[in-house]
Design a protein around this motif. Structure first.
Motif, PDB file in Angstrom:
ATOM      1  N   LEU A  85      17.358  16.801  45.606  1.00  0.00           N
ATOM      2  CA  LEU A  85      18.532  16.348  44.869  1.00  0.00           C
ATOM      3  C   LEU A  85      18.220  16.047  43.409  1.00  0.00           C
ATOM      4  CD1 LEU A  85      20.622  13.991  47.193  1.00  0.00           C
ATOM      5  CD2 LEU A  85      21.254  16.226  46.294  1.00  0.00           C
ATOM      6  N   ALA A  97      17.514  19.162  41.249  1.00  0.00           N
ATOM      7  CA  ALA A  97      18.758  19.922  41.132  1.00  0.00           C
ATOM      8  C   ALA A  97      19.720  19.245  40.163  1.00  0.00           C
ATOM      9  CB  ALA A  97      19.409  20.078  42.503  1.00  0.00           C
ATOM     10  N   ALA A  98      19.783  17.913  40.189  1.00  0.00           N
ATOM     11  CA  ALA A  98      20.641  17.186  39.256  1.00  0.00           C
ATOM     12  C   ALA A  98      20.138  17.333  37.826  1.00  0.00           C
ATOM     13  CB  ALA A  98      20.698  15.712  39.638  1.00  0.00           C
ATOM     14  N   ALA A 113      21.498  20.865  36.856  1.00  0.00           N
ATOM     15  CA  ALA A 113      22.948  21.099  36.813  1.00  0.00           C
ATOM     16  C   ALA A 113      23.724  19.993  36.133  1.00  0.00           C
ATOM     17  CB  ALA A 113      23.477  21.293  38.232  1.00  0.00           C
ATOM     18  N   LEU A 141      26.253  19.274  39.748  1.00  0.00           N
ATOM     19  CA  LEU A 141      25.411  19.305  40.945  1.00  0.00           C
ATOM     20  C   LEU A 141      26.177  19.765  42.178  1.00  0.00           C
ATOM     21  CD1 LEU A 141      22.783  18.593  42.518  1.00  0.00           C
ATOM     22  CD2 LEU A 141      23.706  16.262  42.742  1.00  0.00           C
ATOM     23  N   ALA A 143      20.185  24.949  39.859  1.00  0.00           N
ATOM     24  CA  ALA A 143      20.307  23.888  40.857  1.00  0.00           C
ATOM     25  C   ALA A 143      20.543  24.465  42.247  1.00  0.00           C
ATOM     26  CB  ALA A 143      21.450  22.951  40.482  1.00  0.00           C
ATOM     27  N   LEU A 168      18.321  23.836  45.474  1.00  0.00           N
ATOM     28  CA  LEU A 168      18.910  23.275  46.691  1.00  0.00           C
ATOM     29  C   LEU A 168      18.793  24.219  47.873  1.00  0.00           C
ATOM     30  CD1 LEU A 168      22.072  21.620  45.125  1.00  0.00           C
ATOM     31  CD2 LEU A 168      20.197  20.427  46.272  1.00  0.00           C
ATOM     32  N   ALA A 170      25.293  13.592  49.028  1.00  0.00           N
ATOM     33  CA  ALA A 170      25.261  13.955  47.609  1.00  0.00           C
ATOM     34  C   ALA A 170      26.426  13.328  46.859  1.00  0.00           C
ATOM     35  CB  ALA A 170      25.276  15.474  47.453  1.00  0.00           C
ATOM     36  N   LEU A 223      25.784  10.485  44.014  1.00  0.00           N
ATOM     37  CA  LEU A 223      26.234  10.850  42.678  1.00  0.00           C
ATOM     38  C   LEU A 223      27.280   9.861  42.165  1.00  0.00           C
ATOM     39  CD1 LEU A 223      25.682  13.117  40.633  1.00  0.00           C
ATOM     40  CD2 LEU A 223      27.632  14.356  41.599  1.00  0.00           C
ATOM     41  N   GLY A 228      25.177  11.769  37.268  1.00  0.00           N
ATOM     42  CA  GLY A 228      24.259  12.889  37.100  1.00  0.00           C
ATOM     43  C   GLY A 228      22.965  12.520  36.399  1.00  0.00           C
ATOM     44  N   ALA A 231      19.193  12.449  38.143  1.00  0.00           N
ATOM     45  CA  ALA A 231      18.181  13.391  37.654  1.00  0.00           C
ATOM     46  C   ALA A 231      16.844  12.709  37.384  1.00  0.00           C
ATOM     47  CB  ALA A 231      18.675  14.078  36.390  1.00  0.00           C
TER      48      ALA A 231
END
Length: 406
Positions: free
Chosen positions: A33, A36-37, A40, A44, A188, A192, A235, A239, A244, A248
């Motif tokens: 996660l 990926a955050a 993106a 995400l 991302a 993922l 997620a 989030l 975000g 991250a």
């Protein structure tokens, strides 16, 4: 029922689903996660949706192929039978190399959550312990995976309930901002995808599943569907409380999320759940790599001695031990984020071959969509991951060419 090579068909549909879940839930929620955050930003969830669509196409193709070829080895077998020996070898090589990196990443995730100052030492110890469990037989591995999956789902449910009831979650943090780009979202999604690839473990255990022609096509979509629901709920929840940018940079996203929700006393529980989840993923990853190693060793693409099956435990014991040694060595030195990116590239190549093989069976829309998605996501990964993945692929091709000449 025991196969001619000594493997035992002892796993039912529930066992297969749990093994798939054990791979997916541990890998994605606790390891993928944050990177990926970082790629993106506020996009995400779009990346998660793209990864889910590609995973669905891959799962559909894999399930159809597994019904035709219910053997150990997964796409190594499908590529060999439908596309030719080289493509089967390329799939097997990509799986073994990529999933070995995944094993190291999961082992290091255990270390980072259990004892960050000694993460590599804990990772090596985890690999040794789980290799011993797998050596003792597939039924013991399946039982331990059931316990792990139940524990992890309970912890994830607690995280969602704590955050949802705290009043700190803000739906505005889910909205798209100016940091969203197509390249970031695709990167991302590629990272993922590392989380969704666990259903391959079901196919690679084809010779240890009862009635595999029916069981595998049932188990794969069930496991993927449950994992997707879990990923989406967690997620969105995390989030909504971290945003975000916060997600991250979070070293332990779920533990940080419950702390931000005003429940720091839950952090040890979440960290323990993360360690258990990573252990479950590592357990099934080692299972999958050793079975693909077994299949390739039968065809002499790897040393033939690795195809030996233990007469008492009915497992490919030499392959188990060799895989354990290699993973333990990598876990002592590997970087987590680099391992995830490299593994994603190799596994996306593996599924690209699976989709190409499924395309030869007819009903070609889903395989073509899966093949295209795999190629796009593979080359959208960070440049270092793409370069390393291409280099590993070239090494494998060179080995194949040298073996063909001799």
């Amino acid at each position: 029922m025991t196969t001619p090579d000594g493997l035992q068909r002892g796993l039912g549909t529930a066992d297969a689903v749990v093994i798939g879940l054990g791979s997916m839930v541990g890998a994605g929620i606790f390891a993928a996660l944050a990177p990926a955050a970082a790629a993106a930003g506020s996009g995400l969830l779009i990346g998660l949706a793209v990864a889910a669509v590609v995973a669905y196409c891959n799962a559909t193709s894999s399930a159809r192929l597994a019904a035709c070829y219910p053997e150990s080895g997964g796409t190594y077998i499908y590529g060999r039978e439908r596309l030719g020996e080289f493509w089967g070898y390329a799939a097997g090589w990509s799986f073994v190399v990529g999933k070995t990196a995944s094993c190291a990443a999961m082992a290091l995730t255990v270390g980072l959550y259990v004892w960050p100052q000694w993460a590599h030492a804990v990772a090596v110890a985890a690999v040794v312990a789980l290799t011993a469990v797998n050596y003792a037989g597939i039924q013991k591995s399946a039982l331990l995976t059931r316990i792990i999956v139940a524990s992890v789902l309970a912890v994830l449910a607690a995280v969602v309930v704590i955050i949802a009831g705290s009043g700190t979650a803000d739906a505005s943090r889910l909205s798209l901002g100016g940091d969203v780009s197509a390249g970031g979202v695709l990167q991302a999604a590629g990272l993922l995808f590392f989380a969704f690839a666990g259903y391959a473990r079901i196919a690679t255990l084809g010779e240890e599943i009862r009635d595999p022609v029916r069981t595998i096509p049932r188990a794969i979509p069930i496991a993927l569907g449950i994992a997707l629901v879990v990923y989406a709920v967690v997620a969105v929840t995390v989030l909504a409380v971290l945003g975000g940018p916060g997600l991250a940079t979070a070293p332990a996203p779920l533990a940080d999320a419950v702390a931000a929700a005003g429940a720091p006393h839950w952090q040890p529980v979440v960290r323990a759940g993360a360690a258990v989840a990573a252990l479950g993923s590592l357990l099934t990853l080692i299972l999958g790599v050793s079975r693909t190693t077994l299949a390739m060793a039968r065809d002499h693409h790897l040393p033939h001695g690795l195809a030996a099956v233990h007469p008492r435990f009915n497992v490919p014991h030499r392959a188990e031990v060799v895989v354990g040694i290699v993973v333990a060595t990598l876990a002592a030195v590997v970087d987590l984020r680099g391992a995830i990116g490299f593994s994603s590239f190799a596994v996306l190549l593996y599924y690209a071959i699976a989709n190409a093989a499924a395309w030869t069976l007819g009903h070609r829309v889903i395989p073509m969509a899966g093949l295209t998605g795999c190629v796009v996501l593979a080359f959208a990964l960070p440049p270092a991951s793409v370069i390393t993945g291409l280099a590993a692929t070239a090494v494998g091709a060179a080995i194949y060419a040298a073996r063909s000449r001799t």
